[in-house]
Design a protein around this motif. Structure first.
Motif, short mmCIF file in Angstrom:
data_model
loop_
_atom_site.label_atom_id
_atom_site.label_comp_id
_atom_site.label_asym_id
_atom_site.label_seq_id
_atom_site.Cartn_x
_atom_site.Cartn_y
_atom_site.Cartn_z
N UNK A 1 0.83 -1.21 0.00
CA UNK A 1 0.00 0.00 0.00
C UNK A 1 0.86 1.26 0.00
N UNK A 2 1.97 1.22 0.73
CA UNK A 2 2.87 2.38 0.75
C UNK A 2 3.46 2.62 -0.64
N UNK A 3 3.82 1.55 -1.35
CA UNK A 3 4.35 1.70 -2.69
C UNK A 3 3.35 2.35 -3.63
N UNK A 4 2.08 1.90 -3.56
CA UNK A 4 1.04 2.47 -4.42
C UNK A 4 0.77 3.92 -4.02
N UNK A 5 0.54 4.13 -2.73
CA UNK A 5 0.22 5.48 -2.26
C UNK A 5 1.39 6.44 -2.48
N UNK A 6 2.59 6.02 -2.09
CA UNK A 6 3.74 6.90 -2.20
C UNK A 6 4.05 7.27 -3.64
N UNK A 7 4.03 6.28 -4.54
CA UNK A 7 4.33 6.57 -5.93
C UNK A 7 3.33 7.52 -6.57
N UNK A 8 2.04 7.25 -6.39
CA UNK A 8 1.01 8.11 -6.98
C UNK A 8 0.98 9.47 -6.30
#
Length: 302
Positions: free
Chosen positions: A80-87
């Motif tokens: 979730x951090x990867x998705x949230x952080x990237x976007x």
């Protein structure tokens, strides 16, 4: 005799000028060393122990890290951090840059628009999360409003949809942070020499080409600073998610910071919470250090 007194006073004045600033700054430096680096080391030590509700200081190795990496919730939070952080970082940079370019055209009411764009940053993440929770609630917010206008087939239930809930966090985060990024880019744009732009115009370059080839590449230090700030916000995001989705539905919006808090404080697993904190620190370092090295290297070459 007066000359000796004058020389002594001069030496005393120079001594005061050298020593006094160090005395004034020393308490702040000591407090920073203890409260930051000291507690980082303390957390690293706890991550190597079997600490539960209370700290234990007998080192048992990497047991907590093994338990952490075998925890399915931790990997869900990291995903979730990867998705949230990237976007979040991408869209905050993109929206902030577009707003800065728009305001850089010397439009009317620039001051009022700049204030409007910056206003969200004045709010706390708790307020932002609560406001967006109301707006995205299918029974209270946008969906109900569209139904009241007669669009009965309209649906927008992302906040209760496990597959889409993380994107509602992205929307709220970008809404709050893009104005701040705009201010950074606008300051960078205003610092570019107008002579360069005028020279490009004389050579026949149009405005989009000038921005693409000259202006935006010159904003690299601003991009670097904005990226560092946004990455820091993304990794430590806690209050926005708790106010907006409470890490749900299920684990759809769970993040490492929430995992760390709940395991370290609510479930009496202090060692596991410390291990997760150290992994978060390592993640931040893995993002920041290469960019910092690249920026410093480019500056030395320049």
């Amino acid at each position: 005799m007066p000359s000796l007194q004058t020389a002594s006073a001069s030496r005393f004045g120079r001594l005061v000028d050298v020593v006094l600033p160090k005395i004034v700054v020393a308490p702040t430096m000591v407090a920073s060393l203890v409260c930051f680096y000291g507690f980082v080391l303390w957390t690293a030590w706890l991550s190597l122990t079997e600490s539960r509700i209370l700290p234990k200081y007998e080192i048992v190795g990497l047991v907590q890290y093994q338990e952490l990496f075998s925890n399915e919730r931790w990997w869900a939070a990291m995903k979730n951090l990867g998705v949230f952080g990237g976007l979040f970082i991408f869209f905050s940079l993109a929206v902030g840059l577009l707003l800065a370019v728009f305001l850089d055209q010397k439009i009317r009411r620039e001051g009022a628009l700049r204030t409007i764009y910056l206003y969200p940053m004045a709010l706390s993440f708790i307020v932002t999360g609560t406001a967006w929770k109301w707006m995205l609630n299918p029974g209270l917010g946008l969906e109900k409003l569209m139904h009241d206008f007669g669009f009965s087939d309209f649906t927008f239930d992302w906040i209760v949809n496990p597959d889409m809930a993380i994107y509602t966090v992205v929307i709220a985060g970008v809404w709050q942070s893009s104005g701040f990024v705009m201010a950074l880019f606008l300051a960078g744009l205003r610092g570019i020499d107008d002579a360069i732009i005028k020279a490009a115009q004389v050579d026949g370059a149009n405005l989009p080409t000038i921005y693409r080839r000259i202006v935006i590449p010159s904003l690299r230090p601003v991009f670097f600073s904005a990226f560092m700030i946004l990455a820091h916000i993304a990794i430590k995001s806690f209050d926005l998610v708790m106010a907006l989705t409470n890490a749900g539905p299920g684990l759809a919006t769970d993040l490492p910071s929430i995992f760390m808090y709940q395991h370290g404080f609510n479930r009496g697993q202090l060692g596991l919470g410390a291990a997760s904190a150290m992994i978060m620190l390592a993640t931040a370092a893995a993002i920041v250090v290469p960019f910092l090295y690249s920026e410093l290297r480019s500056q030395r070459r320049g």
